[in-house]
Motif scaffolding. Structure first.
Motif, PDB file in Angstrom:
ATOM      1  N   ASP A  94       0.998  -1.213   0.178  1.00 21.49           N
ATOM      2  CA  ASP A  94      -0.020  -0.031   0.307  1.00 21.49           C
ATOM      3  C   ASP A  94       0.984   1.025  -0.195  1.00 21.49           C
ATOM      4  O   ASP A  94       2.093   1.597   1.180  1.00 21.49           O
ATOM      5  N   PRO A  95       0.883   2.335  -0.567  1.00 20.68           N
ATOM      6  CA  PRO A  95       1.442   3.373  -0.785  1.00 20.68           C
ATOM      7  C   PRO A  95       1.481   4.536  -0.022  1.00 20.68           C
ATOM      8  O   PRO A  95       2.265   5.598   0.298  1.00 20.68           O
ATOM      9  N   ILE A  96       0.673   3.865   0.704  1.00 26.08           N
ATOM     10  CA  ILE A  96      -0.030   4.939   1.777  1.00 26.08           C
ATOM     11  C   ILE A  96       0.376   4.734   3.385  1.00 26.08           C
ATOM     12  O   ILE A  96       0.986   4.649   4.578  1.00 26.08           O
ATOM     13  N   LYS A  97      -0.322   3.440   4.009  1.00 25.23           N
ATOM     14  CA  LYS A  97      -0.206   2.559   5.410  1.00 25.23           C
ATOM     15  C   LYS A  97       1.374   2.431   5.423  1.00 25.23           C
ATOM     16  O   LYS A  97       2.049   1.948   4.664  1.00 25.23           O
ATOM     17  N   GLN A  98       1.571   3.236   6.743  1.00 30.17           N
ATOM     18  CA  GLN A  98       2.730   3.171   7.209  1.00 30.17           C
ATOM     19  C   GLN A  98       2.754   2.450   8.346  1.00 30.17           C
ATOM     20  O   GLN A  98       2.865   0.911   8.507  1.00 30.17           O
ATOM     21  N   ASP A  99       4.690   1.467   8.119  1.00 28.04           N
ATOM     22  CA  ASP A  99       4.883   0.294   8.810  1.00 28.04           C
ATOM     23  C   ASP A  99       6.038   0.254   9.350  1.00 28.04           C
ATOM     24  O   ASP A  99       7.749   0.700   8.623  1.00 28.04           O
ATOM     25  N   LEU A 100       6.363   1.289  10.766  1.00 32.17           N
ATOM     26  CA  LEU A 100       7.099   2.031  11.046  1.00 32.17           C
ATOM     27  C   LEU A 100       8.842   1.204  11.779  1.00 32.17           C
ATOM     28  O   LEU A 100       9.405   1.946  11.425  1.00 32.17           O
ATOM     29  N   GLN A 101       7.805   0.188  11.754  1.00 29.52           N
ATOM     30  CA  GLN A 101       8.980  -0.641  12.101  1.00 29.52           C
ATOM     31  C   GLN A 101       9.852  -1.637  10.820  1.00 29.52           C
ATOM     32  O   GLN A 101      11.185  -1.897  11.180  1.00 29.52           O
ATOM     33  N   ASN A 102       9.287  -0.994   9.669  1.00 28.64           N
ATOM     34  CA  ASN A 102      10.280  -1.638   8.597  1.00 28.64           C
ATOM     35  C   ASN A 102      11.155  -0.077   7.552  1.00 28.64           C
ATOM     36  O   ASN A 102      11.207  -0.234   6.509  1.00 28.64           O
ATOM     37  N   SER A 103      11.143   0.878   8.605  1.00 30.52           N
ATOM     38  CA  SER A 103      11.251   2.209   8.148  1.00 30.52           C
ATOM     39  C   SER A 103      12.878   2.638   7.616  1.00 30.52           C
ATOM     40  O   SER A 103      13.237   1.678   7.755  1.00 30.52           O
ATOM     41  N   LEU A 104      13.066   3.254   6.407  1.00 33.86           N
ATOM     42  CA  LEU A 104      14.842   3.304   5.711  1.00 33.86           C
ATOM     43  C   LEU A 104      15.543   1.845   6.249  1.00 33.86           C
ATOM     44  O   LEU A 104      16.575   1.934   5.564  1.00 33.86           O
ATOM     45  N   LEU A 105      14.710   0.912   4.909  1.00 33.29           N
ATOM     46  CA  LEU A 105      15.914   0.140   4.711  1.00 33.29           C
ATOM     47  C   LEU A 105      15.634   0.271   3.766  1.00 33.29           C
ATOM     48  O   LEU A 105      15.952   0.642   2.847  1.00 33.29           O
ATOM     49  N   SER A 106      17.216  -0.941   3.172  1.00 32.45           N
ATOM     50  CA  SER A 106      17.753  -1.146   2.235  1.00 32.45           C
ATOM     51  C   SER A 106      17.522  -1.787   1.150  1.00 32.45           C
ATOM     52  O   SER A 106      16.679  -2.180   1.871  1.00 32.45           O
ATOM     53  N   PRO A 107      17.444  -1.422  -0.062  1.00 34.34           N
ATOM     54  CA  PRO A 107      17.397  -2.191  -1.443  1.00 34.34           C
ATOM     55  C   PRO A 107      17.452  -4.217  -0.882  1.00 34.34           C
ATOM     56  O   PRO A 107      18.231  -4.206  -0.275  1.00 34.34           O
ATOM     57  N   MET A 166       8.267  13.027  -2.977  1.00 26.74           N
ATOM     58  CA  MET A 166       9.078  11.974  -2.008  1.00 26.74           C
ATOM     59  C   MET A 166      10.439  12.555  -2.687  1.00 26.74           C
ATOM     60  O   MET A 166      11.648  11.627  -1.199  1.00 26.74           O
ATOM     61  N   ILE A 167      10.924  13.408  -2.891  1.00 27.47           N
ATOM     62  CA  ILE A 167      12.180  14.190  -3.388  1.00 27.47           C
ATOM     63  C   ILE A 167      12.753  14.687  -2.515  1.00 27.47           C
ATOM     64  O   ILE A 167      13.710  15.095  -1.305  1.00 27.47           O
ATOM     65  N   LEU A 168      11.679  15.693  -1.914  1.00 28.89           N
ATOM     66  CA  LEU A 168      11.122  16.579  -0.018  1.00 28.89           C
ATOM     67  C   LEU A 168      11.805  15.041   0.590  1.00 28.89           C
ATOM     68  O   LEU A 168      12.532  15.700   1.824  1.00 28.89           O
ATOM     69  N   ASP A 169      11.297  14.746   0.942  1.00 29.12           N
ATOM     70  CA  ASP A 169      11.264  13.497   1.990  1.00 29.12           C
ATOM     71  C   ASP A 169      12.396  13.054   1.540  1.00 29.12           C
ATOM     72  O   ASP A 169      13.127  11.934   2.960  1.00 29.12           O
ATOM     73  N   GLY A 170      12.910  12.221   1.467  1.00 26.10           N
ATOM     74  CA  GLY A 170      14.254  11.609   0.793  1.00 26.10           C
ATOM     75  C   GLY A 170      15.130  12.360   1.172  1.00 26.10           C
ATOM     76  O   GLY A 170      16.233  11.886   1.016  1.00 26.10           O
ATOM     77  N   GLN A 171      14.984  13.580   0.977  1.00 27.92           N
ATOM     78  CA  GLN A 171      16.259  14.592   1.320  1.00 27.92           C
ATOM     79  C   GLN A 171      17.329  14.946   2.409  1.00 27.92           C
ATOM     80  O   GLN A 171      18.343  14.133   2.752  1.00 27.92           O
ATOM     81  N   GLU A 172      16.268  14.423   3.385  1.00 25.71           N
ATOM     82  CA  GLU A 172      16.775  14.282   5.127  1.00 25.71           C
ATOM     83  C   GLU A 172      17.837  13.105   4.839  1.00 25.71           C
ATOM     84  O   GLU A 172      19.109  13.242   5.966  1.00 25.71           O
ATOM     85  N   PHE A 173      17.399  12.343   4.009  1.00 28.93           N
ATOM     86  CA  PHE A 173      18.326  11.197   4.219  1.00 28.93           C
ATOM     87  C   PHE A 173      19.841  10.848   3.470  1.00 28.93           C
ATOM     88  O   PHE A 173      20.023   9.759   2.704  1.00 28.93           O
ATOM     89  N   ILE A 174      19.990  11.671   2.867  1.00 32.82           N
ATOM     90  CA  ILE A 174      20.671  11.428   1.057  1.00 32.82           C
ATOM     91  C   ILE A 174      21.882  10.943   1.359  1.00 32.82           C
ATOM     92  O   ILE A 174      22.755  10.378   0.224  1.00 32.82           O
ATOM     93  N   THR A 175      22.388  11.346   1.891  1.00 31.92           N
ATOM     94  CA  THR A 175      24.328  10.397   2.969  1.00 31.92           C
ATOM     95  C   THR A 175      24.288   9.349   3.229  1.00 31.92           C
ATOM     96  O   THR A 175      24.637   8.202   2.261  1.00 31.92           O
ATOM     97  N   THR A 176      22.624   7.810   3.265  1.00 33.66           N
ATOM     98  CA  THR A 176      22.741   6.897   3.817  1.00 33.66           C
ATOM     99  C   THR A 176      21.765   6.462   2.997  1.00 33.66           C
ATOM    100  O   THR A 176      22.199   5.036   2.501  1.00 33.66           O
ATOM    101  N   GLN A 177      20.863   7.004   2.686  1.00 35.22           N
ATOM    102  CA  GLN A 177      19.197   6.760   1.575  1.00 35.22           C
ATOM    103  C   GLN A 177      19.463   7.092  -0.108  1.00 35.22           C
ATOM    104  O   GLN A 177      18.148   7.413   0.910  1.00 35.22           O
ATOM    105  N   TRP A 178      20.767   7.418  -0.284  1.00 42.56           N
ATOM    106  CA  TRP A 178      20.406   8.714  -1.573  1.00 42.56           C
ATOM    107  C   TRP A 178      19.598   7.413  -2.509  1.00 42.56           C
ATOM    108  O   TRP A 178      19.257   8.902  -3.124  1.00 42.56           O
ATOM    109  N   LEU A 179      19.213   6.851  -2.383  1.00 39.20           N
ATOM    110  CA  LEU A 179      17.815   6.121  -3.208  1.00 39.20           C
ATOM    111  C   LEU A 179      16.615   7.032  -3.687  1.00 39.20           C
ATOM    112  O   LEU A 179      15.929   7.251  -4.415  1.00 39.20           O
ATOM    113  N   GLN A 180      16.514   7.391  -2.502  1.00 40.54           N
ATOM    114  CA  GLN A 180      15.261   8.082  -2.589  1.00 40.54           C
ATOM    115  C   GLN A 180      15.114   8.918  -2.502  1.00 40.54           C
ATOM    116  O   GLN A 180      13.719   9.135  -2.873  1.00 40.54           O
TER     117      GLN A 180
END
Lengths: 343, 348, 293
Positions: C55-68, C247-261
């Motif tokens: 689901d594109p909206i439902k949050q699953d905080l336990q699995n946040s910021l996983l690598s590919p 998405m770009i805005l959200d991913g920007q925070e983690f540009i150094t660790t999860q740059w794909l975002q």
């Protein structure tokens, strides 16, 4: 002919004037620098008779194209009147009055809609004007194409598939589709190749003979005019300065401008050079029409009388009119060979 | 005014010696077209050859698409991209202009060869005063000072019949009428005293009375200075009034050439004859016009053999097999027609 | 004269010994490439629910910021949502808004511009004054102001974009009409007794619409960029709706660790723009045949 009474003209133009005001911003009005009124037509009187080819000649800026626009109703005159078969033609044409006077344009490349096939172009007009019932549209289209020397097989083709001469034939077919009385042809051959010009000229002569059309043929090439027209009207700076039957006009011009035009025609015959009547200068600007006779600044015969008076178009012989105060004097100057003098 | 000419002549460092008996311009087997990949080129002008002697006035007549303008532009080195010279030579005073280094060729344009275009408005710089435009050539090529060149410009304008030249020299092109602009173009072209003047329909855009004036002017300038003229037009009558020699072009080939009066009197190619018979002649109003049937071929799919064959009344089987060569049919007369012997009628 | 000869010769050069269809394809390579890219994007957007189990909206905080990984090909964002899923659903939003946002100004601008150009006079004067007023505003400033006024959300974006971009269509069509109405074939149609409406619709529109259409293609690109930019600025479509800009805005925070975002949605914008640009170029080749004078 219809209820024209004594009026035998197909088209009669009286006192037609057309002026354009340009540069009407408050600044130019405030400074009032020069004249901002362009006089395209300045009191034009002209008849087009039933079944005749009348040529209208003159240089650029003489107003011949403006006259054509007024005759077909695409521009309104500033003053004056156009009568069609004795009835006043409204400046704003309705479907019926626009049908009767049709036009053939100079440039056959811009006068045909590139996205309509020949068949669609003709069918639209035939249906709009209810020229024939729907089921006869195709037959009528073929008849029109044959009339201008084309065959049925072009019905599905687009204009881009045709040469200039063929396009001009299509444009003529379109004009004829609504069965007009009058055809206004604005330099219809000057954009065509030399070797196809003659075929189009022939077509005009043929259409006049077969359909009894009245044709106003606007041209600058006097050799073409001499070949095709019954009568010639010469325009200079918004005014008709001479009208006469073709042979008479060329044999015995009674206006010095006509005379100069004739002497300017590049000749095909060796030794047929024309020295007598070369003009000085160029046509003056229509923003600033000279006082007195409008031709006097370039006229070799001009005298004080010409600077003081604006000559009207008067009869100088049977069916021959000229707007020159020295028409009599001009008649005494012989034309160069091989045309003959007529005194 | 004669002073000005003498001055120009003296100033001109002659680049090309003119020997007696040698043509000033010699175009040899010139083929112009678009070079395609894998040797698939399209020729628009094919195998054109003609000579222009010093002081000679040569007219090239043809319809649109005949290649007359391209031929002229090839001589001037002004072919529009992607069109280029595919083969042949253009010799000026014996030197081939086509193989000449571009820099050397440029030094010839102006002092030796000048060109006049159909529409002077597009050929003139709209933001430079016309006097300065005329003066530019003499300053660059003849090393004149600005003042000298300015004086020369005014005298050139006077020579081309521009009234009040000193005032008009300060005008911009748009302030002048079409006829005056064409005179400016002519003044510009002759300002360095060229020996060869190339004209591309210089009077087509002008009114008849003005056309006559301009033709007279060109004729006078050329006969006064012995300048050679190559004059391209579609109008036979204009050629008759300006030129002594004539070449008729059709579909990229010269099909007939000779002295103007002779060609007009007795054309030896069916196309020339067709042109003469289909054009209204003011001096013979009662003559019937005989149109040429059909229309000129597309450059792309020219028929094999003689390109005029499909429209020709004299056509025979061999006409459609190979292009007839341009061959001498009478002293000084060339015709590219197998059947030229059958064309001996003298047009009245 | 010369140009005519050159034109025919150039056309001749293009006539190779190959088949006609092949030649047509080759000549319209850009159009085909554009169609393929845009077509794929549309397909992906439409089929998004079938292509991903998440689901594109439902949050699953336990699995946040996983690598590919095999489960999450592009990893997850800070709320544990699958990035690929959000990318696919984002295409739905961005493409829809892009196309719809063009439609309104295209219609309004073209009609107003055409009428102004054709009839001239006071109507033309008024339309063009209004155009000047709108033209004077910088695009983004006006859009931002309008979004503030109308509030976040798709509707305000449509309105905002429509308000600024109709001006371009009006100008294009007015210019085209000024030229077209002087063409002899239009005068001839008038002499044929046809009404203004018929002339405009049947005779002029087919000859002039192509210019506006070609512009519309590049305009969609601009609009998508605008949506993305607004999303990035936090003025666009309200979260949590998936949208490339946010998405770009959200991913920007983690540009150094999860740059794909942040990079992947950016790439999606680039590919979409490329596809639409190719489509526009191809269309302009197709719709503007050599306009002979």
């Amino acid at each position: 002919m219809t209820t024209a009474g004594t009026d035998t003209a197909m088209l009669r133009v009286t006192g037609l004037t057309k002026t354009y005001s340009l540069g009407t911003s408050w600044l130019s009005r405030l400074t009032s620098r020069g004249s901002t009124t362009l006089t395209a037509l300045d009191g034009v009187d002209l008849d087009l008779r039933p079944g005749e080819i009348l040529a209208l000649v003159g240089e650029s800026g003489s107003g011949k194209s403006t006259l054509a626009k007024i005759l077909v109703g695409s521009t309104a005159a500033t003053s004056g009147e156009v009568r069609h078969r004795g009835a006043s033609a409204p400046a704003r044409r309705d479907k019926e009055s626009s049908r009767r006077v049709q036009m053939v344009f100079q440039d056959p490349y811009s006068s045909l809609n590139p996205r309509l096939t020949v068949g669609a172009m003709l069918a639209e007009l035939l249906l709009l004007h209810r020229v024939v019932p729907r089921r006869e549209v195709r037959t009528e289209s073929v008849r029109l194409l044959n009339l201008v020397g084309l065959e049925e097989d072009v019905l599905g083709a687009y204009p881009s598939q045709f040469s200039g001469g063929q396009r001009q034939r299509l444009a003529i077919a379109r004009a004829l589709a609504v069965r007009p009385d009058v055809l206004i042809a604005d330099e219809p051959v000057s954009a065509l190749d030399v070797s196809v010009q003659a075929t189009i000229l022939e077509l005009f002569a043929d259409l006049r003979a077969r359909l009894g059309l009245s044709i106003l043929f606007i041209a600058h090439n006097l050799a073409v005019v001499q070949h095709l027209a019954d009568r010639v009207a010469v325009m200079y700076l918004g005014r008709i300065v001479e009208v006469a039957p073709t042979a008479q006009l060329f044999a015995a011009p009674r206006h010095p401008y006509t005379r100069a035009l004739i002497d300017s025609i590049p000749r095909m015959t060796e030794g047929s050079v024309n020295d007598e009547f070369e003009l000085d200068g160029e046509p003056p600007s229509p923003y600033d029409v000279p006082a007195g006779c409008r031709f006097h600044p370039r006229c070799p015969l001009a005298g004080d009388i010409c600077r003081a008076n604006d000559p009207p178009l008067l009869a100088v012989g049977p069916a021959h009119q000229s707007a020159c105060l020295k028409a009599g004097e001009l008649a005494l100057i012989p034309l160069p060979e091989p045309t003959q003098e007529h005194a | 005014m004669p002073g000005a000419t003498a001055q120009t002549a003296a100033r001109r460092a002659s680049h090309v010696p003119v020997q007696p008996g040698v043509p000033l311009l010699s175009v040899q087997d010139l083929t112009i077209g678009i070079r395609g990949s894998a040797g698939r080129s399209v020729a628009i002008v094919e195998g054109v050859s003609f000579d222009v002697a010093p002081g000679q006035r040569m007219g090239i007549v043809g319809e649109s698409g005949s290649g007359k303008s391209l031929t002229l532009r090839a001589i001037a080195g002004l072919l529009p991209k992607p069109v280029e010279v595919l083969s042949g030579r253009v010799e000026y005073g014996g030197a081939d202009l086509l193989t000449m280094p571009a820099k050397k060729r440029r030094t010839l344009m102006g002092p030796e060869i000048a060109m006049i275009f159909q529409e002077p408005m597009t050929a003139l710089n709209p933001v430079v005063r016309v006097g300065d435009q005329i003066a530019e050539g003499p300053r660059r090529h003849l090393g004149m000072s600005a003042k000298e060149a300015g004086e020369l410009a005014v005298s050139m304008m006077a020579r081309t019949g521009i009234p009040d030249p000193r005032r008009r020299a300060r005008a911009y092109p748009h302030e002048l009428s079409g006829g005056l602009r064409q005179r400016i173009m002519i003044a510009m072209a002759v300002s360095c005293g060229p020996r060869l003047l190339l004209c591309d329909e210089p009077t087509t855009a002008l009114d008849v009375t003005v056309q006559l004036q301009v033709l007279r002017l060109l004729e006078r300038l050329c006969s006064d200075t012995g300048t050679s003229l190559v004059f391209v037009t579609h109008d036979l009558a204009v050629i008759n009034q300006t030129c002594s020699e004539l070449a008729v072009m059709y579909a990229g080939h010269i099909v007939e050439s000779g002295r103007v009066a002779e060609v007009f009197r007795q054309p030896r190619h069916p196309y020339t004859r067709g042109l003469l018979e289909s054009a209204p002649d003011f001096d013979r109003p009662d003559r019937e016009l005989i149109p040429i049937p059909g229309f000129p071929p597309n450059v792309a799919d020219r028929p094999a053999g003689c390109p005029f064959a499909p429209r020709c009344g004299y056509v025979r089987d061999h006409c459609t097999e190979a292009m007839p060569p341009l061959a001498e049919v009478a002293p000084g007369r060339l015709s590219a027609c197998y059947e030229s012997d059958r064309l001996t009628e003298v047009l009245a | 004269m010369t140009t005519a000869a050159v034109a025919t010769a150039t056309r001749a050069m293009r006539r190779p010994a190959r088949s006609r269809s092949l030649k047509a394809w080759y000549r319209n390579g850009t159009l085909v490439a554009g169609l393929v890219i845009v077509g794929l994007l549309v397909l992906v957007a439409v089929l998004a629910p079938l292509l991903t189990p998440y689901d594109p909206i439902k949050q699953d905080l336990q699995n946040s910021l996983l690598s590919p990984s095999a489960d999450h090909w592009l990893g997850t964002d800070k709320y544990g949502r699958d990035v690929l899923t959000r990318l696919l659903y984002g295409a739905r939003v961005d493409l829809r808004v892009g196309f719809l946002a063009v439609l309104i100004p295209f219609v309004i601008g073209s009609v107003l511009g055409a009428l102004a150009g054709y009839f001239g006079g006071w109507f033309d004067t008024i339309v063009m004054r209004v155009v000047d007023v709108f033209f004077a505003f910088p695009f983004y400033v006006l859009v931002i102001v309008l979004v503030f006024v109308f509030g976040n959300g798709e509707k305000s974006i449509y309105l905002a974009i429509a308000a600024v971009s109709w001006v371009a269509y009006a100008k294009i069509m007015r210019g085209e009409l000024l030229v077209a109405k002087k063409q002899d074939y239009v005068v001839a149609a008038r002499l044929g007794g046809m009404s203004h409406g018929r002339i405009l619709v049947k005779h002029i529109a087919p000859n002039v619409l192509s210019q506006a259409l070609i512009y519309a293609m590049s305009d969609i690109v601009m609009d998508i960029m605008a949506i993305v930019t607004l999303g990035y600025l936090g003025l666009g479509i309200a979260p949590p709706t998936p949208e490339w800009g946010s998405m770009i805005l959200d991913g920007q925070e983690f540009i150094t660790t999860q740059w794909l975002q942040a990079t992947i949605p950016g790439l999606a914008v680039v590919v979409t723009s490329l596809g639409l640009s190719l489509l526009g170029d191809g269309l302009s080749d197709l719709l503007s045949p050599e306009r002979r004078k």
